[in-house]
Design an enzyme around this catalytic site. Sequence first.
Site, mmCIF file in Angstrom:
data_model
loop_
_atom_site.group_PDB
_atom_site.id
_atom_site.type_symbol
_atom_site.label_atom_id
_atom_site.label_comp_id
_atom_site.label_asym_id
_atom_site.label_seq_id
_atom_site.Cartn_x
_atom_site.Cartn_y
_atom_site.Cartn_z
ATOM 1 C CB SER A 4 35.484 84.393 -0.165
ATOM 2 O OG SER A 4 36.420 83.425 0.674
ATOM 3 C CE1 TYR A 15 37.673 89.246 2.086
ATOM 4 C CE2 TYR A 15 37.819 87.139 3.039
ATOM 5 C CZ TYR A 15 37.815 87.872 1.865
ATOM 6 O OH TYR A 15 38.001 87.347 0.698
ATOM 7 C CE LYS A 38 35.533 89.239 -0.584
ATOM 8 N NZ LYS A 38 35.605 90.109 -1.675
ATOM 9 C CG ASN A 90 41.868 77.793 0.327
ATOM 10 O OD1 ASN A 90 40.905 77.625 0.617
ATOM 11 N ND2 ASN A 90 42.735 77.938 1.659
HETATM 12 P P1 NAD Z 1 45.032 91.417 -3.819
HETATM 13 O O1 NAD Z 1 44.922 92.304 -2.629
HETATM 14 O O2 NAD Z 1 46.005 90.939 -4.559
HETATM 15 O O3 NAD Z 1 44.232 92.161 -4.972
HETATM 16 C C1 NAD Z 1 43.238 93.288 -4.658
HETATM 17 C C2 NAD Z 1 43.424 94.551 -5.350
HETATM 18 O O4 NAD Z 1 42.423 95.562 -5.025
HETATM 19 C C3 NAD Z 1 44.818 95.163 -4.761
HETATM 20 O O5 NAD Z 1 45.745 95.503 -6.031
HETATM 21 C C4 NAD Z 1 44.354 96.584 -4.282
HETATM 22 O O6 NAD Z 1 45.380 97.428 -4.455
HETATM 23 C C5 NAD Z 1 43.201 96.737 -4.873
HETATM 24 N N1 NAD Z 1 42.099 97.567 -4.209
HETATM 25 C C6 NAD Z 1 41.814 97.354 -2.701
HETATM 26 N N2 NAD Z 1 40.877 98.215 -2.504
HETATM 27 C C7 NAD Z 1 40.793 99.198 -3.648
HETATM 28 C C8 NAD Z 1 40.034 100.246 -3.591
HETATM 29 N N3 NAD Z 1 39.233 100.792 -2.902
HETATM 30 N N4 NAD Z 1 40.072 101.084 -4.942
HETATM 31 C C9 NAD Z 1 40.746 100.457 -5.774
HETATM 32 N N5 NAD Z 1 41.509 99.130 -5.671
HETATM 33 C C10 NAD Z 1 41.603 98.611 -4.519
HETATM 34 O O7 NAD Z 1 43.972 90.325 -3.723
HETATM 35 P P2 NAD Z 1 43.393 89.099 -4.190
HETATM 36 O O8 NAD Z 1 43.884 88.006 -3.545
HETATM 37 O O9 NAD Z 1 43.865 89.299 -5.888
HETATM 38 O O10 NAD Z 1 41.904 88.977 -4.086
HETATM 39 C C11 NAD Z 1 40.945 89.595 -5.312
HETATM 40 C C12 NAD Z 1 39.662 89.443 -4.594
HETATM 41 O O11 NAD Z 1 39.353 88.213 -4.465
HETATM 42 C C13 NAD Z 1 39.338 90.138 -3.496
HETATM 43 O O12 NAD Z 1 38.058 90.476 -3.293
HETATM 44 C C14 NAD Z 1 39.447 88.804 -2.265
HETATM 45 O O13 NAD Z 1 38.697 89.288 -1.088
HETATM 46 C C15 NAD Z 1 38.866 87.752 -3.253
HETATM 47 N N6 NAD Z 1 39.353 86.458 -2.657
HETATM 48 C C16 NAD Z 1 40.672 86.241 -2.390
HETATM 49 C C17 NAD Z 1 41.078 85.212 -1.909
HETATM 50 C C18 NAD Z 1 42.370 84.644 -1.908
HETATM 51 O O14 NAD Z 1 42.989 83.758 -1.095
HETATM 52 N N7 NAD Z 1 43.449 85.296 -2.312
HETATM 53 C C19 NAD Z 1 40.039 84.281 -1.667
HETATM 54 C C20 NAD Z 1 38.585 84.515 -1.860
HETATM 55 C C21 NAD Z 1 38.277 85.475 -2.331
HETATM 56 N N1 UFG Z 2 48.060 76.800 8.042
HETATM 57 C C1 UFG Z 2 49.269 76.427 8.688
HETATM 58 N N2 UFG Z 2 50.373 77.279 8.992
HETATM 59 C C2 UFG Z 2 50.196 78.416 8.415
HETATM 60 C C3 UFG Z 2 49.318 79.225 7.472
HETATM 61 C C4 UFG Z 2 48.357 78.161 7.279
HETATM 62 O O1 UFG Z 2 49.277 75.413 9.148
HETATM 63 O O2 UFG Z 2 51.439 79.351 8.712
HETATM 64 C C5 UFG Z 2 47.166 75.904 7.549
HETATM 65 C C6 UFG Z 2 45.800 76.523 8.119
HETATM 66 O O3 UFG Z 2 45.583 76.151 9.448
HETATM 67 C C7 UFG Z 2 44.818 75.959 7.258
HETATM 68 C C8 UFG Z 2 45.544 75.767 5.805
HETATM 69 O O4 UFG Z 2 46.596 75.928 6.345
HETATM 70 O O5 UFG Z 2 44.460 74.480 7.688
HETATM 71 C C9 UFG Z 2 45.139 76.946 4.922
HETATM 72 O O6 UFG Z 2 45.261 78.012 5.472
HETATM 73 P P1 UFG Z 2 45.194 79.594 4.801
HETATM 74 O O7 UFG Z 2 45.431 80.738 5.714
HETATM 75 O O8 UFG Z 2 46.064 79.287 3.852
HETATM 76 O O9 UFG Z 2 43.766 79.605 4.146
HETATM 77 P P2 UFG Z 2 42.423 79.527 4.895
HETATM 78 O O10 UFG Z 2 41.658 78.638 4.347
HETATM 79 O O11 UFG Z 2 42.427 79.757 6.145
HETATM 80 O O12 UFG Z 2 41.759 81.176 4.194
HETATM 81 C C10 UFG Z 2 41.872 81.391 2.887
HETATM 82 C C11 UFG Z 2 41.696 82.804 2.789
HETATM 83 C C12 UFG Z 2 40.483 83.333 3.363
HETATM 84 C C13 UFG Z 2 39.305 82.727 2.365
HETATM 85 C C14 UFG Z 2 39.515 81.262 2.538
HETATM 86 C C15 UFG Z 2 38.541 80.592 1.620
HETATM 87 O O13 UFG Z 2 42.699 83.417 3.912
HETATM 88 O O14 UFG Z 2 40.063 84.845 3.088
HETATM 89 O O15 UFG Z 2 40.798 80.789 2.245
HETATM 90 O O16 UFG Z 2 38.646 81.342 0.293
HETATM 91 F F1 UFG Z 2 38.212 82.887 3.005
#
Ligand code: NAD
Ligand code: UFG
Length: 335
Positions: free
Chosen positions: A124, A148, A152, A178
């Site tokens: 991330s 978190y 990573k 994002n």
């Molecule tokens: P998500 O929660 O939708 O998907 C993760 C999946 O992993 C879920 O289906 C959950 O049931 C499964 N899971 C969790 N722990 C497990 C375990 N111990 N064994 C088996 N399955 C398990 O999340 P996502 O948004 O699809 O994110 C996927 C990956 O990308 C994550 O590692 C997250 O940290 C990373 N990531 C997500 C974002 C974002 O904004 N969505 C940004 C950066 C990184």
């Molecule tokens: N924001 C608002 N109102 C809300 C939610 C968010 O104004 O209700 C703003 C935040 O302040 C920020 C932007 O919208 O400026 C984006 O916020 P998000 O919560 O959607 O995303 P972040 O960038 O804070 O974080 C996300 C994931 C993290 C990840 C990061 C980079 O939640 O886990 O993107 O990948 F690490």
Amino acid sequence: MAILITGGSGYIGSHTAVELIQAGYEVIIVDNLSNSKPEVCNRIKEITGIKPKFYELNLLNEAGLNQLFDNEVIESVIHFAGYKAVGESVDKPLAYYENNVTSTINLCKVMQAHQVNKLIFSSSATVYGQDGISPLVETLPLSATNPYGNSKVIIENILKDLSASNPKWQITSLRYFNPIGAHQSGLIGEEPSGIPNNLLPFITQVAIGKMVKLAVFGNDYDTPDGTGVRDYIHVLDLAKGHIAALNQLEEQKGYDVFNLGTGKGCSVLDIISTFELVNQVSVPYMVVERRPGDIAACYADTHKAEQVLGWQALYTLEDMCRDSWNWQKKNPDGY
Ligand code: NAD
Ligand code: UFG
């Protein structure tokens, strides 16, 4: 030979499963359904015509994982499984370290025992911490401000060390910016549990009337309109980035890392106005205090992914806003 997708019924995993199946790969999903629904596999079948084989299993169950690898012929693994809520990680650090770090160690041990050497890991942009100045480039030092993010950073370091221990390993960490949007069919998308933390799911829930107003967290940042700037990327672009990374793994020696973003920063107000315009809906909002831990701006330097993976994001902000809304409208109560 199959690609194993851990966390494959989750948001990014399910979109990647669709892209892989459509590109001709055999896909196996392993997920404990802690943050996703079994219905996801039916939806993947509706889109692709193929239902991926599914194992309901916790990656912390090393014996179960061994059995899975005994049963199947796996060529490479894309590892999405993990917990991802920053705020929750502050309250439950042990659960986060165990579920994210221990399960990755288990996975690598089982892969090693079965001579499966190709791994793609979901990292991330959060690993750049708070001090990096955008555009963020892969060579910056890593830091994290919450459990978190720390999980990573720790996993990236473990994977780097593991790659150095044996030249057979081919491992890539992908640092997502994002991800938003959904498959254009409206059949799969992001289903946040409870009140959404992230901007786009909150906006779609305001637009559909589940929430009254969006709280914009601060308009006094040093950004063009004062609101936070992020690099929003369509989840389908992100999914395609995994296929590019998988192809690159064939030639790659050891460990590498790539940003997956668009390279463009968008403010909260940009997102609100684009969402309202393309979808012809209104998103009432009010400006409130900054959210603790937020930074002003965060966007990717995308040169490395372009040059080495031959990949770049193609979808526009309009596409992302349209597809997020399409998913929300078609699934007002989720799956
Ligand atoms: P998500 O929660 O939708 O998907 C993760 C999946 O992993 C879920 O289906 C959950 O049931 C499964 N899971 C969790 N722990 C497990 C375990 N111990 N064994 C088996 N399955 C398990 O999340 P996502 O948004 O699809 O994110 C996927 C990956 O990308 C994550 O590692 C997250 O940290 C990373 N990531 C997500 C974002 C974002 O904004 N969505 C940004 C950066 C990184
Ligand atoms: N924001 C608002 N109102 C809300 C939610 C968010 O104004 O209700 C703003 C935040 O302040 C920020 C932007 O919208 O400026 C984006 O916020 P998000 O919560 O959607 O995303 P972040 O960038 O804070 O974080 C996300 C994931 C993290 C990840 C990061 C980079 O939640 O886990 O993107 O990948 F690490």
